[in-house]
Design a protein around this motif. Sequence first.
Motif, mmCIF file in Angstrom:
data_model
loop_
_atom_site.group_PDB
_atom_site.id
_atom_site.type_symbol
_atom_site.label_atom_id
_atom_site.label_comp_id
_atom_site.label_asym_id
_atom_site.label_seq_id
_atom_site.Cartn_x
_atom_site.Cartn_y
_atom_site.Cartn_z
ATOM 1 N N GLN A 147 6.218 -10.991 1.529
ATOM 2 C CA GLN A 147 6.745 -10.337 0.324
ATOM 3 C C GLN A 147 7.634 -11.294 -0.465
ATOM 4 O OE1 GLN A 147 6.593 -9.086 3.374
ATOM 5 N NE2 GLN A 147 6.245 -6.850 3.366
ATOM 6 N N ALA A 148 8.492 -12.047 0.253
ATOM 7 C CA ALA A 148 9.400 -12.978 -0.426
ATOM 8 C C ALA A 148 8.633 -14.124 -1.082
ATOM 9 C CB ALA A 148 10.425 -13.520 0.571
ATOM 10 N N CYS B 87 -4.135 -7.511 2.467
ATOM 11 C CA CYS B 87 -2.752 -7.326 1.989
ATOM 12 C C CYS B 87 -2.686 -6.973 0.508
ATOM 13 C CB CYS B 87 -1.944 -8.601 2.241
ATOM 14 S SG CYS B 87 -1.751 -9.061 3.970
ATOM 15 N N THR B 88 -3.681 -6.280 -0.016
ATOM 16 C CA THR B 88 -3.714 -5.971 -1.443
ATOM 17 C C THR B 88 -2.431 -5.278 -1.907
ATOM 18 O OG1 THR B 88 -6.123 -5.862 -1.530
ATOM 19 C CG2 THR B 88 -4.914 -4.660 -3.225
ATOM 20 N N THR B 89 -2.003 -4.270 -1.171
ATOM 21 C CA THR B 89 -0.805 -3.521 -1.575
ATOM 22 C C THR B 89 0.412 -4.429 -1.645
ATOM 23 O OG1 THR B 89 -1.674 -1.491 -0.586
ATOM 24 C CG2 THR B 89 0.696 -1.584 -1.000
ATOM 25 N N LEU B 90 0.543 -5.329 -0.690
ATOM 26 C CA LEU B 90 1.688 -6.238 -0.655
ATOM 27 C C LEU B 90 1.721 -7.112 -1.903
ATOM 28 C CD1 LEU B 90 2.814 -8.229 2.472
ATOM 29 C CD2 LEU B 90 2.727 -9.326 0.241
ATOM 30 N N TRP B 91 0.579 -7.713 -2.271
ATOM 31 C CA TRP B 91 0.555 -8.617 -3.441
ATOM 32 C C TRP B 91 0.807 -7.832 -4.722
ATOM 33 C CZ3 TRP B 91 1.309 -11.998 -0.249
ATOM 34 C CH2 TRP B 91 0.444 -12.387 0.769
ATOM 35 N N GLU C 86 2.541 -5.043 -5.033
ATOM 36 C CA GLU C 86 3.954 -4.653 -5.091
ATOM 37 C C GLU C 86 4.827 -5.812 -5.562
ATOM 38 O OE1 GLU C 86 4.837 -3.223 -1.201
ATOM 39 O OE2 GLU C 86 4.103 -1.188 -1.600
ATOM 40 N N ALA C 87 4.389 -7.047 -5.318
ATOM 41 C CA ALA C 87 5.137 -8.220 -5.769
ATOM 42 C C ALA C 87 4.919 -8.515 -7.253
ATOM 43 C CB ALA C 87 4.744 -9.443 -4.939
ATOM 44 N N GLY C 88 3.925 -7.858 -7.875
ATOM 45 C CA GLY C 88 3.691 -8.066 -9.301
ATOM 46 C C GLY C 88 2.359 -8.689 -9.637
ATOM 47 N N PHE C 89 1.560 -9.048 -8.627
ATOM 48 C CA PHE C 89 0.225 -9.575 -8.880
ATOM 49 C C PHE C 89 -0.766 -8.438 -9.083
ATOM 50 C CE2 PHE C 89 1.907 -13.352 -6.602
ATOM 51 C CZ PHE C 89 1.478 -14.357 -7.458
ATOM 52 N N LYS C 90 -1.872 -8.754 -9.746
ATOM 53 C CA LYS C 90 -3.023 -7.874 -9.806
ATOM 54 C C LYS C 90 -4.111 -8.513 -8.958
ATOM 55 C CE LYS C 90 -6.114 -4.845 -11.059
ATOM 56 N NZ LYS C 90 -6.086 -3.465 -10.520
ATOM 57 N N VAL C 91 -4.564 -7.823 -7.919
ATOM 58 C CA VAL C 91 -5.609 -8.359 -7.057
ATOM 59 C C VAL C 91 -6.959 -8.123 -7.729
ATOM 60 C CG1 VAL C 91 -6.705 -8.256 -4.789
ATOM 61 C CG2 VAL C 91 -4.217 -7.983 -4.988
#
Length: 318
Positions: free
Chosen positions: A258-259, A279-283, A285-290
Amino acid sequence: MTPENARYWYPLSYTDAEAEIARCEAEALLSDLQFVGPIAVSSVLREPSRTAHFSARLLPLARAPNCTDLLEAVRVLGLSAERFKIEIRHLHCPKSTAYHPLASALGAAIKGQADLTTPATRFWALETEDGWWFGQVQAAASKPWQRFAPHRHTFSSALPPRLALACVAMACPEGGTFLDPCCGCGTLVSQAAGAGLTAVGADINPRMVWLTRKNLVEMNLRALVCRADARNVSGCFSGMATNLPYGKYLSRPPGLYQAIAANLVRQTKRAVFVSAEECTTLWEEAGFKVARVARVTAGAVTRYVHVCLSEANRPNAK
C-alpha cells in the motif's frame, strides 16, 4: 480475401502458459485492436523487437480459407520483388500442408528472383484455425528478451526474461524513462535499457544494487541504479514496473504494498505491478486504475501482472 491495407498484422508468439500475458501485452500496446486467433490486427505501428510476444509486423496482402485459395489470391495480386523469400508458419493449429511445395508455389506466383539466404524482401504465409494469411514482413523479432537476460547474478525468484520484457513494454509503450523501484538483480532494468529506454533502478538492499550494476556492466548496458526505498523514491517517469517482494521466506512489513503504491501513483503515468496474489483492490485504493490483469504460471509459481494507469493518464482524465 480482401487485404486489410489500413491495418497491420502482428502474429503473436506464445506457449499455452503465456497466452494470457501475450494478449495482455497486445491490449496494452495496440488500440483499435482485433484478435483473430493468434494474430493481433491494429492500425498502430509498433516495433516487434521491443515486445515480448510480437513475432513480426506484417503489411497485409491476402487472406483465404485454405492454401489453394491463398495461392490463387497471391497470383491475382501480381506481386514483384527482388531477392525475396517465402516463409510458411503454422500458428497454434495442425499443419494442413507441407512446407516446401506451398513455398515454391507461392514463390512462383511472384515476379522476381528468390534469395533464401540474404533476402531483401520477406513474405510470411501463416496458417491459423481461421484460415491463411499472407503478408509482407516490415519488421521481425527473434526472442529479443534473450539478449539482455542476466545469467550469472540472478535468483530463482527473479522474473523470467520474456515476462520482464512484456512488463517493460506495457509500462512504457511510447518509450521514455522507466523505473523499477524494487529492482533486485536488475532483470527489468536490463530489459528496459536493452530496449533503448532511459532506465532507472532502485532497491533498499545495497547488495541488490551491486548485483544490478554488475549485470548491467556485463551486458554493456547503461542505467542509473541507486539505493532507495520504494516507499520514498521520487521523480517523474513515463512508466514503471516492478516484481514486488514476496515469498514464504520473506518477512513483509504490514502495509508495504500500500505504501509503495501510494507513493508511485504520484510519480508515473503507467505502472505494472507483479505480485503473488491478485491485488486489484489494493492498487485502486492507492489511486491507480487497473486496466487489465494477467495470470502467469511457470512451474509451481503463479504471478499476477497488473497493468495500471494513474489519474493523469486515464482515458477520461482532464
